[in-house]
Design an enzyme around this catalytic site. Structure first.
Site, PDB file in Angstrom:
ATOM      1  N   GLU A 183       0.830  -1.200   0.000  1.00 51.30           N
ATOM      2  CA  GLU A 183       0.000   0.000   0.000  1.00 51.30           C
ATOM      3  C   GLU A 183       0.870   1.257   0.000  1.00 51.30           C
ATOM      4  O   GLU A 183       2.005   1.261   0.491  1.00 51.30           O
ATOM      5  CB  GLU A 183      -0.905  -0.003   1.222  1.00 51.30           C
ATOM      6  CG  GLU A 183      -1.960  -1.110   1.205  1.00 51.30           C
ATOM      7  CD  GLU A 183      -2.838  -1.094   2.437  1.00 51.30           C
ATOM      8  OE1 GLU A 183      -2.554  -0.269   3.350  1.00 51.30           O
ATOM      9  OE2 GLU A 183      -3.784  -1.887   2.502  1.00 51.30           O
ATOM     10  N   ASN A 184       0.305   2.318  -0.564  1.00 53.13           N
ATOM     11  CA  ASN A 184       0.952   3.637  -0.588  1.00 53.13           C
ATOM     12  C   ASN A 184       2.300   3.610  -1.304  1.00 53.13           C
ATOM     13  O   ASN A 184       3.172   4.439  -1.032  1.00 53.13           O
ATOM     14  CB  ASN A 184       1.131   4.177   0.846  1.00 53.13           C
ATOM     15  CG  ASN A 184      -0.184   4.277   1.582  1.00 53.13           C
ATOM     16  OD1 ASN A 184      -1.185   4.731   1.025  1.00 53.13           O
ATOM     17  ND2 ASN A 184      -0.198   3.825   2.832  1.00 53.13           N
ATOM     18  N   ARG A 185       2.453   2.659  -2.211  1.00 58.00           N
ATOM     19  CA  ARG A 185       3.685   2.505  -2.995  1.00 58.00           C
ATOM     20  C   ARG A 185       4.919   2.255  -2.135  1.00 58.00           C
ATOM     21  O   ARG A 185       6.051   2.488  -2.563  1.00 58.00           O
ATOM     22  CB  ARG A 185       3.901   3.713  -3.909  1.00 58.00           C
ATOM     23  CG  ARG A 185       2.774   3.916  -4.915  1.00 58.00           C
ATOM     24  CD  ARG A 185       3.072   5.032  -5.894  1.00 58.00           C
ATOM     25  NE  ARG A 185       1.966   5.249  -6.795  1.00 58.00           N
ATOM     26  CZ  ARG A 185       1.779   4.615  -7.946  1.00 58.00           C
ATOM     27  NH1 ARG A 185       2.628   3.675  -8.326  1.00 58.00           N
ATOM     28  NH2 ARG A 185       0.750   4.898  -8.720  1.00 58.00           N
ATOM     29  N   LEU A 186       4.713   1.763  -0.926  1.00 55.39           N
ATOM     30  CA  LEU A 186       5.826   1.427  -0.040  1.00 55.39           C
ATOM     31  C   LEU A 186       6.176  -0.048  -0.251  1.00 55.39           C
ATOM     32  O   LEU A 186       6.058  -0.886   0.650  1.00 55.39           O
ATOM     33  CB  LEU A 186       5.458   1.710   1.417  1.00 55.39           C
ATOM     34  CG  LEU A 186       5.140   3.182   1.734  1.00 55.39           C
ATOM     35  CD1 LEU A 186       4.698   3.330   3.181  1.00 55.39           C
ATOM     36  CD2 LEU A 186       6.360   4.065   1.451  1.00 55.39           C
TER      37      LEU A 186
END
Length: 206
Positions: A183-186
């Site tokens: 998620e959230n490009r993490l």
């Protein structure tokens, strides 16, 4: 060993000591979960001047030496590999949000390996390997079908042998990265880098 949490599967994964074990495990899993061909991968090559080219090919094996695919030895990709024997692969499994990225040198597989794989192909695909002058100009679709009919007659009633101009390559990796979407490009990124006779395992920022 490095550990990380994959949010999509809610499981802990501990990397093995070499990337081939993990790559084989993931491929086996994805062959049952991906809606399209889980063996499809991008192969990137570069010619003698360094100009890149990329196309989709099929992964046909992962052994303890590398990642194997098959093609016409007279194709554009093969000409690139003859001039610049290094390549990069990217296997992307969209449903699982996973990737494997491979970079390394290229070697041809043995004739015995190529023969063994060719024998497993459907007869139509064997005929097609003979009929296609891959990447060469084709005057018309009918010209290709004429070549197919010619090859069918040549081998009518007997097994189709592997053409000498067709066979396998192995990408012998110097670097293998496993990418897991989060998620959230993490995203989780774990890379194996060749180090002597073994591998150095590192995490990377997303």
């Amino acid at each position: 060993m490095t550990q990380f949490h994959h949010e999509h599967r809610f499981t802990m994964i501990t990397e093995p000591t070499d990337p081939f074990v993990l790559a084989r495990e993931l491929l086996e899993q994805r062959q049952t979960t991906e809606p399209t061909d889980a063996t499809a991968m991008t192969l990137a090559t570069a010619d003698a001047s360094g100009r890149p080219s990329a196309r989709m090919v099929l992964l046909k094996g992962i052994d303890d030496r590398g990642f194997v695919f098959f093609t016409n030895y007279e194709s554009r990709k093969s000409m690139d590999l003859a001039a610049n024997p290094f390549a990069a692969l990217c296997i992307h499994w969209a449903k699982a949000a996973e990737q494997i990225r491979v970079e390394g040198r290229i070697e041809r597989v043995s004739d015995a390996e190529s023969d063994a794989y060719f024998e497993t192909r459907a007869r139509g695909s064997q005929i097609g390997a003979w009929a296609s002058r891959q990447s060469a100009p084709l005057p018309s679709r009918e010209a290709l079908l004429d070549r197919v009919r010619e090859i069918e007659l040549r081998f009518e009633g007997r097994p189709v042998p592997r053409p000498e101009f067709w066979g396998g390559y192995r990408v012998v990796p110097e670097r293998v990265e496993f990418w897991y979407g989060q998620e959230n490009r993490l995203h989780d990124r774990v890379v194996y880098v060749r180090h002597g006779d073994g591998w150095r395992v590192e995490r990377l920022f997303p």
